[in-house]
Write an enzyme that holds these catalytic residues in place. Structure first.
Site, PDB file in Angstrom:
ATOM      1  N   PRO A   1      -4.188   0.602  18.737  1.00  0.00           N
ATOM      2  CA  PRO A   1      -3.911   0.112  17.383  1.00  0.00           C
ATOM      3  C   PRO A   1      -4.016   1.163  16.272  1.00  0.00           C
ATOM      4  O   PRO A   1      -3.690   0.868  15.122  1.00  0.00           O
ATOM      5  CB  PRO A   1      -4.967  -0.980  17.177  1.00  0.00           C
ATOM      6  CG  PRO A   1      -6.050  -0.656  18.137  1.00  0.00           C
ATOM      7  CD  PRO A   1      -5.406   0.012  19.299  1.00  0.00           C
TER       8      PRO A   1
ATOM      9  N   TYR B   1       4.102   6.574  10.063  1.00  0.00           N
ATOM     10  CA  TYR B   1       3.247   5.434   9.730  1.00  0.00           C
ATOM     11  C   TYR B   1       4.052   4.330   9.038  1.00  0.00           C
ATOM     12  O   TYR B   1       3.890   3.146   9.338  1.00  0.00           O
ATOM     13  CB  TYR B   1       2.074   5.877   8.842  1.00  0.00           C
ATOM     14  CG  TYR B   1       0.993   4.841   8.743  1.00  0.00           C
ATOM     15  CD1 TYR B   1      -0.082   4.821   9.630  1.00  0.00           C
ATOM     16  CD2 TYR B   1       1.041   3.852   7.768  1.00  0.00           C
ATOM     17  CE1 TYR B   1      -1.069   3.846   9.553  1.00  0.00           C
ATOM     18  CE2 TYR B   1       0.064   2.877   7.677  1.00  0.00           C
ATOM     19  CZ  TYR B   1      -0.993   2.886   8.571  1.00  0.00           C
ATOM     20  OH  TYR B   1      -1.956   1.914   8.500  1.00  0.00           O
TER      21      TYR B   1
ATOM     22  N   TYR C   1      -9.219   5.567   7.395  1.00  0.00           N
ATOM     23  CA  TYR C   1      -9.319   5.953   8.814  1.00  0.00           C
ATOM     24  C   TYR C   1     -10.332   7.086   8.881  1.00  0.00           C
ATOM     25  O   TYR C   1     -10.091   8.159   8.315  1.00  0.00           O
ATOM     26  CB  TYR C   1      -7.974   6.457   9.327  1.00  0.00           C
ATOM     27  CG  TYR C   1      -6.911   5.394   9.535  1.00  0.00           C
ATOM     28  CD1 TYR C   1      -6.729   4.803  10.788  1.00  0.00           C
ATOM     29  CD2 TYR C   1      -6.076   4.985   8.492  1.00  0.00           C
ATOM     30  CE1 TYR C   1      -5.746   3.845  10.997  1.00  0.00           C
ATOM     31  CE2 TYR C   1      -5.086   4.017   8.695  1.00  0.00           C
ATOM     32  CZ  TYR C   1      -4.928   3.455   9.948  1.00  0.00           C
ATOM     33  OH  TYR C   1      -3.953   2.503  10.164  1.00  0.00           O
TER      34      TYR C   1
ATOM     35  N   LYS D   1       1.004   0.137  15.055  1.00  0.00           N
ATOM     36  CA  LYS D   1       2.389   0.066  15.506  1.00  0.00           C
ATOM     37  C   LYS D   1       2.723  -1.140  16.387  1.00  0.00           C
ATOM     38  O   LYS D   1       3.898  -1.477  16.550  1.00  0.00           O
ATOM     39  CB  LYS D   1       2.742   1.346  16.300  1.00  0.00           C
ATOM     40  CG  LYS D   1       2.895   2.574  15.430  1.00  0.00           C
ATOM     41  CD  LYS D   1       4.201   2.564  14.678  1.00  0.00           C
ATOM     42  CE  LYS D   1       4.195   3.402  13.434  1.00  0.00           C
ATOM     43  NZ  LYS D   1       3.918   2.678  12.195  1.00  0.00           N
TER      44      LYS D   1
ATOM     45  N   HIS E   1       0.847  -1.196   0.000  1.00  0.00           N
ATOM     46  CA  HIS E   1       0.000   0.000   0.000  1.00  0.00           C
ATOM     47  C   HIS E   1       0.877   1.238   0.000  1.00  0.00           C
ATOM     48  O   HIS E   1       1.678   1.443   0.911  1.00  0.00           O
ATOM     49  CB  HIS E   1      -0.926   0.011   1.224  1.00  0.00           C
ATOM     50  CG  HIS E   1      -2.116  -0.884   1.072  1.00  0.00           C
ATOM     51  ND1 HIS E   1      -3.289  -0.702   1.760  1.00  0.00           N
ATOM     52  CD2 HIS E   1      -2.309  -1.959   0.280  1.00  0.00           C
ATOM     53  CE1 HIS E   1      -4.159  -1.637   1.404  1.00  0.00           C
ATOM     54  NE2 HIS E   1      -3.582  -2.425   0.521  1.00  0.00           N
TER      55      HIS E   1
HETATM   56  P1  FAD Z   1       1.907 -11.610  21.589  1.00  0.00           P
HETATM   57  O1  FAD Z   1       1.464 -11.659  20.194  1.00  0.00           O
HETATM   58  O2  FAD Z   1       0.926 -11.264  22.652  1.00  0.00           O
HETATM   59  O3  FAD Z   1       2.545 -13.017  21.920  1.00  0.00           O
HETATM   60  C1  FAD Z   1       2.868 -13.420  23.228  1.00  0.00           C
HETATM   61  C2  FAD Z   1       2.830 -14.932  23.305  1.00  0.00           C
HETATM   62  O4  FAD Z   1       3.239 -15.333  24.598  1.00  0.00           O
HETATM   63  C3  FAD Z   1       1.427 -15.473  23.106  1.00  0.00           C
HETATM   64  O5  FAD Z   1       1.438 -16.482  22.122  1.00  0.00           O
HETATM   65  C4  FAD Z   1       1.032 -16.005  24.480  1.00  0.00           C
HETATM   66  O6  FAD Z   1       0.175 -17.130  24.404  1.00  0.00           O
HETATM   67  C5  FAD Z   1       2.384 -16.353  25.075  1.00  0.00           C
HETATM   68  N1  FAD Z   1       2.405 -16.318  26.543  1.00  0.00           N
HETATM   69  C6  FAD Z   1       1.811 -15.421  27.368  1.00  0.00           C
HETATM   70  N2  FAD Z   1       2.066 -15.715  28.644  1.00  0.00           N
HETATM   71  C7  FAD Z   1       2.854 -16.819  28.645  1.00  0.00           C
HETATM   72  C8  FAD Z   1       3.443 -17.591  29.660  1.00  0.00           C
HETATM   73  N3  FAD Z   1       3.266 -17.285  30.949  1.00  0.00           N
HETATM   74  N4  FAD Z   1       4.177 -18.661  29.308  1.00  0.00           N
HETATM   75  C9  FAD Z   1       4.372 -18.983  27.993  1.00  0.00           C
HETATM   76  N5  FAD Z   1       3.825 -18.274  26.977  1.00  0.00           N
HETATM   77  C10 FAD Z   1       3.080 -17.209  27.301  1.00  0.00           C
HETATM   78  N6  FAD Z   1      -1.630  -4.366  16.682  1.00  0.00           N
HETATM   79  C11 FAD Z   1      -1.808  -3.732  15.544  1.00  0.00           C
HETATM   80  O7  FAD Z   1      -0.848  -3.157  15.025  1.00  0.00           O
HETATM   81  N7  FAD Z   1      -3.054  -3.732  14.947  1.00  0.00           N
HETATM   82  C12 FAD Z   1      -4.124  -4.397  15.495  1.00  0.00           C
HETATM   83  O8  FAD Z   1      -5.217  -4.387  14.930  1.00  0.00           O
HETATM   84  C13 FAD Z   1      -3.960  -5.052  16.698  1.00  0.00           C
HETATM   85  N8  FAD Z   1      -5.009  -5.678  17.295  1.00  0.00           N
HETATM   86  C14 FAD Z   1      -4.787  -6.297  18.501  1.00  0.00           C
HETATM   87  C15 FAD Z   1      -5.852  -6.928  19.140  1.00  0.00           C
HETATM   88  C16 FAD Z   1      -5.670  -7.554  20.386  1.00  0.00           C
HETATM   89  C17 FAD Z   1      -6.841  -8.238  21.072  1.00  0.00           C
HETATM   90  C18 FAD Z   1      -4.390  -7.535  20.982  1.00  0.00           C
HETATM   91  C19 FAD Z   1      -4.163  -8.198  22.329  1.00  0.00           C
HETATM   92  C20 FAD Z   1      -3.338  -6.912  20.327  1.00  0.00           C
HETATM   93  C21 FAD Z   1      -3.519  -6.280  19.095  1.00  0.00           C
HETATM   94  N9  FAD Z   1      -2.474  -5.642  18.419  1.00  0.00           N
HETATM   95  C22 FAD Z   1      -2.670  -5.024  17.263  1.00  0.00           C
HETATM   96  C23 FAD Z   1      -1.140  -5.612  18.930  1.00  0.00           C
HETATM   97  C24 FAD Z   1      -0.272  -6.681  18.269  1.00  0.00           C
HETATM   98  O9  FAD Z   1      -1.026  -7.804  17.966  1.00  0.00           O
HETATM   99  C25 FAD Z   1       0.830  -6.993  19.261  1.00  0.00           C
HETATM  100  O10 FAD Z   1       1.603  -5.809  19.415  1.00  0.00           O
HETATM  101  C26 FAD Z   1       1.706  -8.161  18.860  1.00  0.00           C
HETATM  102  O11 FAD Z   1       0.978  -9.349  18.923  1.00  0.00           O
HETATM  103  C27 FAD Z   1       2.912  -8.242  19.782  1.00  0.00           C
HETATM  104  O12 FAD Z   1       3.579  -9.439  19.580  1.00  0.00           O
HETATM  105  P2  FAD Z   1       4.287 -10.189  20.766  1.00  0.00           P
HETATM  106  O13 FAD Z   1       4.916 -11.383  20.155  1.00  0.00           O
HETATM  107  O14 FAD Z   1       5.135  -9.226  21.508  1.00  0.00           O
HETATM  108  O15 FAD Z   1       3.132 -10.589  21.782  1.00  0.00           O
HETATM  109  C1  PHB Z   2      -5.933  -4.208  10.798  1.00  0.00           C
HETATM  110  O1  PHB Z   2      -6.040  -4.465   9.586  1.00  0.00           O
HETATM  111  O2  PHB Z   2      -6.233  -5.051  11.646  1.00  0.00           O
HETATM  112  C2  PHB Z   2      -5.474  -2.867  11.213  1.00  0.00           C
HETATM  113  C3  PHB Z   2      -5.003  -1.979  10.270  1.00  0.00           C
HETATM  114  C4  PHB Z   2      -4.566  -0.717  10.653  1.00  0.00           C
HETATM  115  C5  PHB Z   2      -4.619  -0.367  11.982  1.00  0.00           C
HETATM  116  C6  PHB Z   2      -5.082  -1.261  12.930  1.00  0.00           C
HETATM  117  C7  PHB Z   2      -5.510  -2.525  12.548  1.00  0.00           C
HETATM  118  O3  PHB Z   2      -4.223   0.879  12.354  1.00  0.00           O
END
Ligand code: FAD
Ligand code: PHB
Length: 389
Positions: A292, A384, A200, A296, A72
């Site tokens: 979100p 962005y 947005y 980021k 994009h």
């Molecule tokens: P996570 O993806 O949370 O991974 C952590 C892992 O650790 C998980 O698999 C979990 O099961 C595991 N874990 C937790 N505790 C333990 C433990 N005690 N022992 C062993 N394993 C454990 N970001 C965006 O940019 N856009 C979005 O639309 C967006 N939507 C989101 C929606 C939700 C509901 C959430 C929670 C987050 C969202 N985010 C979004 C943020 C983005 O998904 C996260 O920043 C990203 O997943 C971070 O990756 P991570 O690997 O650090 O953590």
């Molecule tokens: C998404 O596609 O899930 C999405 C895209 C842009 C955002 C947040 C979530 O800022």
């Protein structure tokens, strides 16, 4: 069992770190609490910064992303029924990639399995020990049996609700937080996206976002009160509300259908400092959460992995410990800039009930300025598409 690096959490940050360390000859074990299917069932982020794209390619997991992802070159912003476009390539010299977090995670699981990496799923009660010594270890329970892994470093990639951050003594850990008075209700539907680029939308009824996963899979979000319940949002109610908040032209062409996923996520900004204590290093959501709106969260997790993988590899390959000592400071400098940008996107685009007429007019002026100023668009685009790391 003994391994140099134990990574707690098999989400995107844990898996990418594991893969990068493996490619550099640093062996490691990933401990994940959930099953692989559970992790892959979570619908989360959808937009990858170009730095993230390049990291995934360098990690050998970019092929499917390059085939199936969508580049994009800009995005639409809308307010008071008028829509304008910010051209990322023109303003900041780079595009972004639309490719879901679920797919990134799937590609990483595949790559770890293909190179014989150890990812232990359904590891219960994961507990780090001896983090302030030079010989830490991690215990966990698998199939009812307690296991122990001796290691040199423990990496907390276990998300916001993980166990790692809590190991840092309260006297050391500084937490900074803002909780927003609303959440995002998101749906996934097997319908063609309403627009070829994201929209947005700022609206008096609340923010809305039109996003996508591919040509047949759309992702839409609505700002909802923090106490909203997903059961009260039928698909029809969702589509009606979305039509009201997006520009008329988009509303008229919106294709609706049954939702295949529907959930509410609260919005918050949170930063834990420092991101290192003794032999423990935090990465991604374990250390920080952003709303979100700026897309980021996942990208910040990836830039943490960049700094930390570089530092661990320099330590093991060249006996150079400097990168480990400066990891927290380097990562946090970028974390705070992304926290600022995500806060700015959130406050500029959402409806705040308590902001009064002054706040409302300032928000309108901010959006008008963005619509008309190349300098303002450059500042937005630069953030962005992702600040350098
Ligand atoms: P996570 O993806 O949370 O991974 C952590 C892992 O650790 C998980 O698999 C979990 O099961 C595991 N874990 C937790 N505790 C333990 C433990 N005690 N022992 C062993 N394993 C454990 N970001 C965006 O940019 N856009 C979005 O639309 C967006 N939507 C989101 C929606 C939700 C509901 C959430 C929670 C987050 C969202 N985010 C979004 C943020 C983005 O998904 C996260 O920043 C990203 O997943 C971070 O990756 P991570 O690997 O650090 O953590
Ligand atoms: C998404 O596609 O899930 C999405 C895209 C842009 C955002 C947040 C979530 O800022």
């Amino acid at each position: 069992m003994r391994t140099p690096v134990v990574i707690i959490g098999g989400g995107p940050s844990g898996l990418l770190l594991s893969q990068l360390l493996h490619l550099a000859g640093v062996e490691n074990v990933v401990l994940e609490r959930r099953t692989r299917d559970y992790v892959l069932g979570r619908i989360r982020a959808g937009v990858l910064e170009w730095g993230t794209v390049e990291m995934l390619r360098a990690a050998g997991v970019g092929a499917r992303m390059d085939r199936e992802g969508f580049v994009h070159e800009g995005t639409f912003l809308a307010a008071r029924n008028a829509q304008f476009r910010v051209d990322f390539v023109q303003r900041a010299g780079k595009p972004v990639m639309v490719y879901g977090q679920t797919e990134v995670t799937r590609d990483l699981y595949f790559a770890r399995a293909a190179s014989g990496g150890t990812v232990i799923h359904e590891a219960e009660g994961v507990t780090p020990h001896g983090l302030d010594t030079s010989a830490p270890w991690v215990t966990y329970v698998k199939n009812g049996t307690e296991e122990r892994i001796d290691c040199e470093f423990v990496i907390g990639c276990d998300g916001f609700h993980g166990v790692s951050r809590g190991c840092i003594p309260a006297s050391v850990l500084r937490e900074t937080e803002r909780v927003y008075p609303f959440g995002w209700l998101g749906i996934l539907s097997e319908t063609p996206p309403v627009s070829h680029e994201l929209i947005y939308a700022n609206h008096a009824r609340g923010f809305a976002l039109c996003s996508m996963r591919n040509a047949h899979l759309s992702r839409y979000y609505l700002q909802v009160p923090v106490d909203a319940h997903v059961e009260n949002w039928s698909d029809d109610r969702f589509w009606d509300e979305l039509r009201r908040r997006i520009p008329h032209e988009a509303a008229e062409t919106l294709v609706t259908g049954p939702s295949i996923e529907k959930s509410i996520a609260p919005l918050r900004s949170y930063v834990a400092e420092p991101m290192r204590w003794g032999r423990l290093f935090l990465c991604g959501d374990a250390a920080h959460i952003v709303p979100p709106t700026g897309a980021k969260g996942l990208n910040l997790a990836m830039s943490d992995v960049h700094y930390l993988s570089e530092a661990l590899i320099a330590h093991y390959r060249d006996g150079e410990p400097g990168g480990l000592d400066t990891y927290s400071e380097r990562a946090l400098a970028r974390v705070w800039k992304a926290t600022r940008f995500s806060w700015w996107m959130t406050t500029t685009l959402h409806r705040f009930d308590d902001q009064g007429a002054f706040g409302q007019r300032i928000q309108e002026a901010e959006i008008d300025y963005l619509a008309s100023s190349p300098a303002a668009q450059a500042a937005m685009a630069e953030n962005y598409v992702g600040l350098p790391f």
